[in-house]
Design a protein around this motif. Structure first.
Motif, PDB file in Angstrom:
ATOM      1  N   GLU A 145       0.956  -1.112   0.043  1.00  0.00           N
ATOM      2  CA  GLU A 145      -0.065  -0.001  -0.123  1.00  0.00           C
ATOM      3  C   GLU A 145       0.679   1.240  -0.218  1.00  0.00           C
ATOM      4  O   GLU A 145       0.622   2.236  -0.823  1.00  0.00           O
ATOM      5  N   ASP A 195       0.969   5.900  -7.282  1.00  0.00           N
ATOM      6  CA  ASP A 195      -0.313   6.249  -7.657  1.00  0.00           C
ATOM      7  C   ASP A 195      -0.975   6.006  -8.638  1.00  0.00           C
ATOM      8  O   ASP A 195      -2.199   5.788  -8.466  1.00  0.00           O
ATOM      9  N   SER A 196      -0.503   5.992 -10.028  1.00  0.00           N
ATOM     10  CA  SER A 196      -1.118   5.702 -11.241  1.00  0.00           C
ATOM     11  C   SER A 196      -1.098   4.275 -11.549  1.00  0.00           C
ATOM     12  O   SER A 196      -1.518   3.774 -12.348  1.00  0.00           O
ATOM     13  N   ARG A 250       2.145   0.795 -14.350  1.00  0.00           N
ATOM     14  CA  ARG A 250       1.780   2.216 -13.757  1.00  0.00           C
ATOM     15  C   ARG A 250       1.534   3.063 -15.069  1.00  0.00           C
ATOM     16  O   ARG A 250       2.101   3.422 -15.931  1.00  0.00           O
TER      17      ARG A 250
END
Lengths: 393, 285, 176
Positions: C27, C32-33, C41
């Protein structure tokens, strides 16, 4: 006509990308898997003759397991990103190499847990009789508990049996997936066969058993305790080695034989490599010197009545030969597959240097390190006898 | 005769200057925009900003800052890359352009050109000195037999629909983008080399500078800006063709719709490559 | 003295901690992407798309070099990329400003450049204009020190041929 003018390799393909590091990685995991199977035969299947080496086999496996990641981390262009194998594995491929993170982690946990259970009673005794750093270590390994009850021992026994049983398929997976890494690559004719995981697994078992025979005899000899070895242990191990080896050799030849019979155009290219750059490492070394000759030696040792001294000498010798055979087998698969270039018209090259990042010196260090580690571990984990209880019950 | 040969032979007919002048006049008379579009850009369908030569925006156009095709728009395109073996002259311009455009280290190749020589006994000799980058001015003097046929074959990423490289990457660093380009995430790749082993076409390599996997991307960064891949832009004979199959005017569409025989490499492996060859005889691997 | 189960309980605890660490680790470290378009990604697509160009196209040259551009586009070299014989446009201009001269090959270097394509080489298709060098100069009865541009004006190589032929017929008439 000089064959070299017909030689053509794609420009990016000229040198092998997977080097000695990728040759020894399956070798090391193979020894781990094979040693574990020996210990499982003793613990789980209660093969009495193997019981004296049951604990030794586990520690032997552990000393090699510690170095499993070393060749891989050395090979990676970005070893600091290796954790992505655990966090973002490719499960849609699925990429077999992605299995590495979870299988390796699971197997390491299982092996360490099993060792802790099997040694728990010993460590509790040793805690009482040692001091200093060793004592702290034993405290850690017993997780700060000191239960000596019979119930506790029963639990140890049951759980270690369970772990041993689960460990057999897991150890097979630990090495079988490596076989799949090669077996699933359709672009390389020499690798692309469903037999690859099986061949890898069988040769892993072979290397583990051979390693145990060799080091058992050597360690006992060096510590002057050769008389403690029971003849039947060595004979059982030798017979086991012969049986596994027969299967291993048969599967290797079967793979070759069916492909040669089918004679596809891809096979023609493989065949010219086997008769060309790979002639020495494959036919001379892997097949003749290190398979056919040991086959007969092992057969003799298994079937004939051999005196103890001869048995020990010959079985050490043949075990060493088998250990080298398995190394050659890994070399022939990994390097051979790359030598047979994708242009289908030539051979790539591979010339390992002594002093380079993935060179011969580093390889030797990585193969010697587990042996040194075994010696270090033996200082903490008694390899042979149960530690006798000092207190009366 | 292939489309390219007939096209070229119409233009280059230098036996008599009067005919040349007639052709010249025809070209000038033709609509300027249509002419440039067809000839210079090689048919990226309908991209306006290539055509209008405005002073200041041209430089912006070169650098592509405000002229990008969005990902959504790009998904509606159906790009095709066609290589005409009969048109390749082995000049190496494509390799030169690619090396500069994509920062490829020396000795490693995103694209290369092979030379095939076939003698009268049907023995095939293949070579690719420096990947063909310096052209092929030096003939093969080691071939003693009489030569029956010779040709050049450009090689680049086949942009497979079922890419082996994407299947085997352990960390999902190589992937098929939503607009069907197989790309590499340079920040994620660990350089294990599995994709290099798995690619049947040998187009992938571990970039010795970035220490990650690398390969031809059909110049995704150029295509997203409405430009042709660098190698296509550089090819002097138009042997390399790139365009949008959804544009019926594009050269690639016209080839696809014609009776021209297109082949792919190593079809039996099932990678479903989308790089097509015209005139690649069965010796080509 | 612990209970007989305490060792096992502590071992299970360690096992759970390892699992939790892996989950938390993922996590925390996952970009993020990730998962934006698929199991990779997502930003990698945009990073690749936004990579800056090195080469432009022939249109990049037009606004400043209109005459040469016009001369070239009606000649047999119309398909040639200006940047291949010269250099990538981004080595020449940045934004609106010239940052360096474009390299221009002259003399032997120029002949060598032209020969990269035009030398008679086994494998080039027959209709492609090819010459043997320096035989071509001998055949055309010109000085061996000429580079290609002397007769050919490289941007429109056959354009000047018209005038040279006129010159030649004149020369022959004079010699008669």
């Amino acid at each position: 006509m000089d064959a070299s003018i017909l030689n053509y390799v794609f420009p990016n393909d000229v040198h092998a990308h997977w080097t000695l590091m990728i040759v020894i990685y399956p070798y090391i995991t193979g020894v781990v898997a094979g040693a574990f199977i020996v210990s499982a035969l003793a613990h789980v299947f209660h093969v009495k003759a193997l019981e004296p080496i049951a604990k030794f086999a586990l520690i032997f496996a552990l000393s090699w397991l510690i170095f499993v990641t070393a060749p891989l981390l050395n090979h990676l262009g970005h070893p600091e990103r290796a954790i992505w194998m655990l966090f973002t594995p490719n499960f849609s491929g699925p990429s077999m190499m992605a299995g590495f993170g979870y299988i390796y982690m699971a197997y390491t946990i299982l092996l360490i847990f099993e060792i802790l259970y099997i040694y728990r009673a010993d460590f509790i005794e040793l805690k009482k009789t040692t001091t200093g750093f060793k004592r702290v270590l034993y405290g850690v390994f017993t997780l700060g508990t000191d239960d000596e009850s019979k119930k506790g021992l029963e639990i140890d026994h049951k759980i270690s049996l369970f772990l041993g049983a689960v460990g057999i398929p897991l150890a097979s997976l630990l090495h079988g997936y490596v076989g799949f890494i090669f077996g699933g690559v359709k672009a390389v004719e020499w690798w692309f066969t469903p037999l690859m995981p099986i061949i890898f697994l069988l040769s892993a078992s072979v290397s583990g058993i051979a390693g145990i025979i060799l080091f058992y005899i050597i360690i006992k000899k060096v510590t002057g305790k050769i008389s403690e070895i029971k003849t039947e242990t060595i004979i059982t191990l030798v017979k086991l080695l012969w049986a596994f080896f027969i299967f291993d050799f048969v599967f290797e030849l079967l793979e070759l034989g069916v492909h040669a019979y089918g004679a596809t155009s891809g096979w023609h290219h493989v065949s010219s490599a086997l008769h060309g750059p790979m002639y020495f490492s494959f036919w001379i070394m892997q097949i003749f010197v290190l398979s056919i000759v040991p086959f007969f030696i092992l057969g003799y040792l298994s079937l004939a009545k051999v005196n103890r001294k001869m048995l020990f000498v010959l079985s050490s010798f043949v075990s060493a030969m088998i250990l080298v055979q398995v190394l050659f087998m890994r070399w022939n698969v990994v390097i051979g597959g790359q030598i047979m270039a994708k242009s289908e018209r030539g051979f790539a090259s591979f010339h390992p240097q002594l002093f380079e990042k993935e060179g011969i010196a580093v390889t030797i260090i990585m193969l010697v390190a587990p042996v040194v580690t075994l010696w270090l571990l033996s200082k903490v984990f008694p390899l042979w006898d149960r530690v006798k209880s000092s207190s009366k019950k | 005769m292939s489309l390219l040969r007939s096209f070229v032979s119409n233009i280059i007919d230098f036996e008599s200057t009067p005919k040349f002048e007639a052709i010249e006049q025809k070209m000038v008379d033709r609509d300027r925009r249509g002419f440039i579009e067809k000839v210079v850009s090689g048919s990226i369908g309908g991209s306006l900003f290539l055509m209008i030569p405005m002073q200041s925006s041209l430089f912006a156009e070169v650098l592509g800052d405000n002229e990008m095709i969005t990902l959504e728009e790009n998904k509606n395109k159906n790009y095709a890359f066609i290589v005409d073996v009969t048109g390749c002259i082995g000049c190496g311009s494509c390799c030169v352009a690619d090396r500069k455009e994509n920062n490829v280290p020396d000795g490693q190749y995103r694209t290369w050109v092979e030379r095939y020589v076939i003698d009268i006994y049907d023995t095939v000799y293949v070579d690719s000195p420096d990947g063909g980058e310096n052209g092929y001015s030096v003939p093969r003097d080691d071939i003693k037999e009489e030569v029956k046929d010779a040709f050049f074959v450009p090689k680049l990423c086949n942009m497979c629909e079922e890419p082996s490289c994407v299947q085997v990457c352990p960390v999902s660093a190589t992937f098929t983008s939503p607009d069907n380009f197989v790309l590499i995430d340079k920040n994620h790749c660990v350089a294990c080399g599995y994709c290099v082993q798995a690619c049947p076409y040998g187009v992938r390599f571990i970039n010795e500078q970035t220490k990650t996997a690398d390969k031809c991307t059909w110049c995704y960064h150029r295509v997203r800006k409405g430009k042709l891949p660098a190698c296509v832009n550089a090819c002097p004979t138009g042997a390399r063709k790139f365009g949008d199959l959804n544009d019926p005017q594009s050269e690639v569409s016209q080839i696809m719709d014609s009776k021209e025989i297109l082949t792919v490499l190593k079809k039996e492996l099932g990678n479903e490559p989308t790089l097509y060859y015209i005139g690649a005889s069965q010796e080509v691997v | 003295m612990n209970s007989p189960f305490s060792f096992t309980k502590r071992l299970i605890l360690i096992f759970i901690v390892i699992i939790v660490l892996v989950i938390i680790g993922r996590e925390y470290f996952l970009p993020d992407s990730w998962g934006m378009y698929g199991n990779y990604r997502g930003n990698a697509v945009h990073e690749e798309a936004n990579r800056s160009l090195v080469y432009g196209t022939n249109n990049s040259c037009e606004s400043c070099h209109e005459e040469v551009y016009d001369m070239k586009r009606v000649g047999v070299h119309h398909r040639l990329s200006c940047e291949i014989c010269h250099a990538p446009v981004t080595e020449h201009v940045d934004g609106n400003k010239k940052i360096a001269d474009m390299p221009v090959k002259i003399g032997d270097a120029q002949s060598k450049l032209c020969l990269t394509c035009h030398q008679k080489v086994l494998g080039r298709f027959e209709k492609f204009p090819m010459i043997e060098y320096p035989k071509h100069l001998e055949d055309q009865d010109v000085k061996l020190t000429h580079d290609c541009n002397v007769c050919h004006t490289v941007h429109a190589p056959l354009e000047s041929m018209k005038y040279i032929k006129k010159l030649r017929t004149l020369k022959e008439k004079v010699q008669e």
